[in-house]
Design a protein around this motif. Sequence first.
Motif, mmCIF file in Angstrom:
data_model
loop_
_atom_site.group_PDB
_atom_site.id
_atom_site.type_symbol
_atom_site.label_atom_id
_atom_site.label_comp_id
_atom_site.label_asym_id
_atom_site.label_seq_id
_atom_site.Cartn_x
_atom_site.Cartn_y
_atom_site.Cartn_z
ATOM 1 N N VAL A 18 15.942 36.305 30.598
ATOM 2 C CA VAL A 18 15.283 36.899 29.425
ATOM 3 C C VAL A 18 14.561 35.821 28.634
ATOM 4 O O VAL A 18 13.445 36.028 28.156
ATOM 5 C CB VAL A 18 16.310 37.652 28.556
ATOM 6 C CG1 VAL A 18 15.719 38.047 27.214
ATOM 7 C CG2 VAL A 18 16.825 38.875 29.290
ATOM 8 N N ALA A 19 15.169 34.661 28.506
ATOM 9 C CA ALA A 19 14.538 33.565 27.752
ATOM 10 C C ALA A 19 13.288 33.053 28.463
ATOM 11 O O ALA A 19 12.327 32.634 27.809
ATOM 12 C CB ALA A 19 15.534 32.431 27.554
ATOM 13 N N PHE A 21 11.191 34.901 30.444
ATOM 14 C CA PHE A 21 10.118 35.889 30.421
ATOM 15 C C PHE A 21 9.714 36.327 29.025
ATOM 16 O O PHE A 21 8.687 36.965 28.857
ATOM 17 C CB PHE A 21 10.530 37.120 31.236
ATOM 18 C CG PHE A 21 10.606 36.838 32.707
ATOM 19 C CD1 PHE A 21 9.500 36.378 33.409
ATOM 20 C CD2 PHE A 21 11.793 37.002 33.391
ATOM 21 C CE1 PHE A 21 9.563 36.106 34.755
ATOM 22 C CE2 PHE A 21 11.876 36.737 34.746
ATOM 23 C CZ PHE A 21 10.754 36.289 35.431
ATOM 24 N N ASP A 22 10.487 36.029 28.020
ATOM 25 C CA ASP A 22 10.182 36.421 26.656
ATOM 26 C C ASP A 22 10.247 35.194 25.751
ATOM 27 O O ASP A 22 11.224 34.991 25.037
ATOM 28 C CB ASP A 22 11.179 37.480 26.180
ATOM 29 C CG ASP A 22 10.773 38.099 24.854
ATOM 30 O OD1 ASP A 22 9.568 38.071 24.545
ATOM 31 O OD2 ASP A 22 11.658 38.596 24.144
ATOM 32 N N PRO A 23 9.201 34.354 25.756
ATOM 33 C CA PRO A 23 9.247 33.140 24.931
ATOM 34 C C PRO A 23 9.193 33.479 23.444
ATOM 35 O O PRO A 23 8.675 34.515 23.040
ATOM 36 C CB PRO A 23 7.999 32.369 25.355
ATOM 37 C CG PRO A 23 7.076 33.420 25.858
ATOM 38 C CD PRO A 23 7.950 34.491 26.472
ATOM 39 N N ALA A 24 9.733 32.588 22.642
ATOM 40 C CA ALA A 24 9.767 32.772 21.192
ATOM 41 C C ALA A 24 8.348 32.646 20.644
ATOM 42 O O ALA A 24 7.554 31.840 21.121
ATOM 43 C CB ALA A 24 10.664 31.725 20.560
ATOM 44 N N PRO A 25 8.008 33.450 19.629
ATOM 45 C CA PRO A 25 6.676 33.345 19.036
ATOM 46 C C PRO A 25 6.511 32.027 18.287
ATOM 47 O O PRO A 25 7.486 31.416 17.858
ATOM 48 C CB PRO A 25 6.614 34.534 18.080
ATOM 49 C CG PRO A 25 8.031 34.843 17.771
ATOM 50 C CD PRO A 25 8.814 34.478 19.003
#
Length: 63
Positions: A18-19, A21-25
Amino acid sequence: MLLLGTFTLLSVAAAGLVALFDPAPAPASAALRPAANQASAGGQPPVRIVGTPFVPNTNPRQR
C-alpha cells in the motif's frame, strides 16, 4: 506462534505494498495555511470559577 508470525509477515507485506502504490502527498507550505488551533479570545465571556481550585496531592501520607 506460527500463525502469529504468518499474520505479522502478511500484514507487513500488505502495508508495504500500500505504501508503494499510494505515496504521501507533498507537504503544503506552512505559511499559506491559517492556524487551526487558535481561537480569538475577543468574543468569549470570562470564566467563573466556583469553589476552591484543585491542588494535586503530591504526598499521599498527608491528607
